[in-house]
Design a protein around this motif. Structure first.
Motif, PDB file in Angstrom:
ATOM      1  N   THR A  47      -0.940  72.020  82.031  1.00  0.00           N
ATOM      2  CA  THR A  47      -2.370  72.302  82.053  1.00  0.00           C
ATOM      3  C   THR A  47      -2.616  73.790  82.279  1.00  0.00           C
ATOM      4  OG1 THR A  47      -2.812  70.094  82.910  1.00  0.00           O
ATOM      5  CG2 THR A  47      -4.544  71.733  83.212  1.00  0.00           C
ATOM      6  N   LEU A  48      -1.866  74.382  83.191  1.00  0.00           N
ATOM      7  CA  LEU A  48      -2.014  75.815  83.453  1.00  0.00           C
ATOM      8  C   LEU A  48      -1.637  76.639  82.226  1.00  0.00           C
ATOM      9  CD1 LEU A  48      -0.584  76.048  87.078  1.00  0.00           C
ATOM     10  CD2 LEU A  48      -2.972  76.307  86.372  1.00  0.00           C
ATOM     11  N   ALA A  49      -0.612  76.229  81.533  1.00  0.00           N
ATOM     12  CA  ALA A  49      -0.187  76.947  80.330  1.00  0.00           C
ATOM     13  C   ALA A  49      -1.274  76.880  79.256  1.00  0.00           C
ATOM     14  CB  ALA A  49       1.123  76.379  79.802  1.00  0.00           C
ATOM     15  N   GLN A  50      -1.897  75.721  79.116  1.00  0.00           N
ATOM     16  CA  GLN A  50      -2.974  75.581  78.131  1.00  0.00           C
ATOM     17  C   GLN A  50      -4.155  76.475  78.492  1.00  0.00           C
ATOM     18  OE1 GLN A  50      -3.749  71.385  78.254  1.00  0.00           O
ATOM     19  NE2 GLN A  50      -2.183  70.899  76.733  1.00  0.00           N
ATOM     20  N   ARG A  51      -4.504  76.516  79.774  1.00  0.00           N
ATOM     21  CA  ARG A  51      -5.630  77.340  80.211  1.00  0.00           C
ATOM     22  C   ARG A  51      -5.333  78.830  80.017  1.00  0.00           C
ATOM     23  NH1 ARG A  51     -10.321  78.132  79.577  1.00  0.00           N
ATOM     24  NH2 ARG A  51     -11.521  78.987  81.259  1.00  0.00           N
ATOM     25  N   LEU A  52      -4.099  79.217  80.310  1.00  0.00           N
ATOM     26  CA  LEU A  52      -3.690  80.607  80.106  1.00  0.00           C
ATOM     27  C   LEU A  52      -3.830  80.982  78.636  1.00  0.00           C
ATOM     28  CD1 LEU A  52      -2.457  83.261  81.079  1.00  0.00           C
ATOM     29  CD2 LEU A  52      -0.211  82.224  80.780  1.00  0.00           C
ATOM     30  N   GLU A  53      -3.411  80.100  77.760  1.00  0.00           N
ATOM     31  CA  GLU A  53      -3.523  80.354  76.321  1.00  0.00           C
ATOM     32  C   GLU A  53      -4.985  80.512  75.913  1.00  0.00           C
ATOM     33  OE1 GLU A  53      -2.421  78.006  72.220  1.00  0.00           O
ATOM     34  OE2 GLU A  53      -1.056  77.801  73.912  1.00  0.00           O
ATOM     35  N   GLN A  54      -5.862  79.673  76.459  1.00  0.00           N
ATOM     36  CA  GLN A  54      -7.290  79.780  76.144  1.00  0.00           C
ATOM     37  C   GLN A  54      -7.863  81.122  76.602  1.00  0.00           C
ATOM     38  OE1 GLN A  54      -8.824  76.393  78.223  1.00  0.00           O
ATOM     39  NE2 GLN A  54      -8.433  74.956  76.543  1.00  0.00           N
ATOM     40  N   LEU A  55      -7.511  81.514  77.825  1.00  0.00           N
ATOM     41  CA  LEU A  55      -8.030  82.776  78.352  1.00  0.00           C
ATOM     42  C   LEU A  55      -7.486  83.975  77.580  1.00  0.00           C
ATOM     43  CD1 LEU A  55      -7.964  82.044  82.174  1.00  0.00           C
ATOM     44  CD2 LEU A  55      -9.969  82.257  80.708  1.00  0.00           C
ATOM     45  N   GLN A  56      -6.226  83.897  77.166  1.00  0.00           N
ATOM     46  CA  GLN A  56      -5.663  84.990  76.364  1.00  0.00           C
ATOM     47  C   GLN A  56      -6.386  85.094  75.033  1.00  0.00           C
ATOM     48  OE1 GLN A  56      -1.544  83.757  76.449  1.00  0.00           O
ATOM     49  NE2 GLN A  56      -1.013  85.349  77.927  1.00  0.00           N
ATOM     50  N   SER A  57      -6.713  83.965  74.446  1.00  0.00           N
ATOM     51  CA  SER A  57      -7.447  83.960  73.182  1.00  0.00           C
ATOM     52  C   SER A  57      -8.832  84.584  73.360  1.00  0.00           C
ATOM     53  CB  SER A  57      -7.573  82.525  72.674  1.00  0.00           C
ATOM     54  OG  SER A  57      -8.357  82.477  71.520  1.00  0.00           O
ATOM     55  N   GLN A  58      -9.503  84.242  74.456  1.00  0.00           N
ATOM     56  CA  GLN A  58     -10.812  84.821  74.726  1.00  0.00           C
ATOM     57  C   GLN A  58     -10.711  86.331  74.925  1.00  0.00           C
ATOM     58  OE1 GLN A  58     -12.372  82.711  78.105  1.00  0.00           O
ATOM     59  NE2 GLN A  58     -12.890  80.898  76.911  1.00  0.00           N
ATOM     60  N   LEU A  59      -9.674  86.763  75.603  1.00  0.00           N
ATOM     61  CA  LEU A  59      -9.478  88.190  75.833  1.00  0.00           C
ATOM     62  C   LEU A  59      -9.292  88.934  74.516  1.00  0.00           C
ATOM     63  CD1 LEU A  59      -9.176  90.469  77.863  1.00  0.00           C
ATOM     64  CD2 LEU A  59      -6.745  89.906  78.021  1.00  0.00           C
ATOM     65  N   ALA A  63     -14.689  89.612  85.731  1.00  0.00           N
ATOM     66  CA  ALA A  63     -13.711  88.925  86.561  1.00  0.00           C
ATOM     67  C   ALA A  63     -14.321  87.692  87.195  1.00  0.00           C
ATOM     68  CB  ALA A  63     -13.164  89.856  87.619  1.00  0.00           C
ATOM     69  N   ARG A  64     -15.549  87.817  87.672  1.00  0.00           N
ATOM     70  CA  ARG A  64     -16.233  86.658  88.273  1.00  0.00           C
ATOM     71  C   ARG A  64     -16.449  85.570  87.227  1.00  0.00           C
ATOM     72  NH1 ARG A  64     -19.182  90.710  90.876  1.00  0.00           N
ATOM     73  NH2 ARG A  64     -20.882  90.515  89.380  1.00  0.00           N
ATOM     74  N   ALA A  65     -16.812  85.953  86.014  1.00  0.00           N
ATOM     75  CA  ALA A  65     -17.035  84.977  84.952  1.00  0.00           C
ATOM     76  C   ALA A  65     -15.736  84.250  84.614  1.00  0.00           C
ATOM     77  CB  ALA A  65     -17.590  85.671  83.709  1.00  0.00           C
ATOM     78  N   MET A  66     -14.628  84.989  84.550  1.00  0.00           N
ATOM     79  CA  MET A  66     -13.339  84.368  84.238  1.00  0.00           C
ATOM     80  C   MET A  66     -12.885  83.478  85.392  1.00  0.00           C
ATOM     81  SD  MET A  66     -11.261  87.336  82.246  1.00  0.00           S
ATOM     82  CE  MET A  66      -9.846  86.302  81.959  1.00  0.00           C
ATOM     83  N   ALA A  96     -14.533  80.229  85.172  1.00  0.00           N
ATOM     84  CA  ALA A  96     -14.030  79.427  84.053  1.00  0.00           C
ATOM     85  C   ALA A  96     -12.735  78.715  84.412  1.00  0.00           C
ATOM     86  CB  ALA A  96     -13.821  80.307  82.823  1.00  0.00           C
ATOM     87  N   VAL A  97     -11.956  79.308  85.289  1.00  0.00           N
ATOM     88  CA  VAL A  97     -10.657  78.741  85.667  1.00  0.00           C
ATOM     89  C   VAL A  97     -10.826  77.618  86.673  1.00  0.00           C
ATOM     90  CG1 VAL A  97      -8.447  79.236  86.783  1.00  0.00           C
ATOM     91  CG2 VAL A  97      -9.414  80.852  85.161  1.00  0.00           C
ATOM     92  N   SER A  98     -11.814  77.736  87.567  1.00  0.00           N
ATOM     93  CA  SER A  98     -12.003  76.753  88.637  1.00  0.00           C
ATOM     94  C   SER A  98     -12.322  75.393  88.123  1.00  0.00           C
ATOM     95  CB  SER A  98     -13.116  77.204  89.565  1.00  0.00           C
ATOM     96  OG  SER A  98     -12.770  78.433  90.155  1.00  0.00           O
ATOM     97  N   GLY A 147     -26.070  92.382  72.808  1.00  0.00           N
ATOM     98  CA  GLY A 147     -27.033  91.833  73.753  1.00  0.00           C
ATOM     99  C   GLY A 147     -26.743  92.261  75.173  1.00  0.00           C
ATOM    100  N   PRO A 148     -27.297  91.524  76.136  1.00  0.00           N
ATOM    101  CA  PRO A 148     -27.195  91.918  77.541  1.00  0.00           C
ATOM    102  C   PRO A 148     -25.758  91.952  78.056  1.00  0.00           C
ATOM    103  CG  PRO A 148     -28.463  89.880  77.302  1.00  0.00           C
ATOM    104  CD  PRO A 148     -28.049  90.325  75.937  1.00  0.00           C
ATOM    105  N   GLY A 149     -24.869  91.196  77.460  1.00  0.00           N
ATOM    106  CA  GLY A 149     -23.481  91.184  77.891  1.00  0.00           C
ATOM    107  C   GLY A 149     -22.753  92.475  77.603  1.00  0.00           C
ATOM    108  N   GLU A 150     -23.374  93.323  76.854  1.00  0.00           N
ATOM    109  CA  GLU A 150     -22.748  94.585  76.446  1.00  0.00           C
ATOM    110  C   GLU A 150     -22.404  95.467  77.639  1.00  0.00           C
ATOM    111  OE1 GLU A 150     -23.681  98.034  73.147  1.00  0.00           O
ATOM    112  OE2 GLU A 150     -24.985  96.314  73.368  1.00  0.00           O
TER     113      GLU A 150
END
Length: 60
Positions: A19-31, A52-55, A58-60, A41-44
């Motif tokens: 599960t951790l490996a899958q989540r790591l892969e997802q976060l790497q893809s987002q990065l 960091a807080r947003a990520m 997402a992990v929790s 937009g405002p996220g700019e």
């Protein structure tokens, strides 16, 4: 079939690591997606701390 004392703990750890490996892969893809182009937009203007807080949320 493997049969020894503590097999359930081993199975649980294997599932958890998968599960951790899958989540790591997802976060790497987002990065990669974030690095590929500017945000619009405002996220700019997201600070590193806000990102960091947003990520972390997402992990929790």
């Amino acid at each position: 079939m493997m049969d020894f004392e503590g097999i359930e703990k081993v199975r649980q750890r294997v599932r958890q690591n998968g599960t951790l490996a899958q989540r790591l892969e997802q976060l790497q893809s987002q990065l990669v997606q974030l690095k590929q182009g500017p945000l619009s937009g405002p996220g700019e203007n997201l600070s590193t701390a806000a990102a960091a807080r947003a990520m972390k949320g997402a992990v929790s």
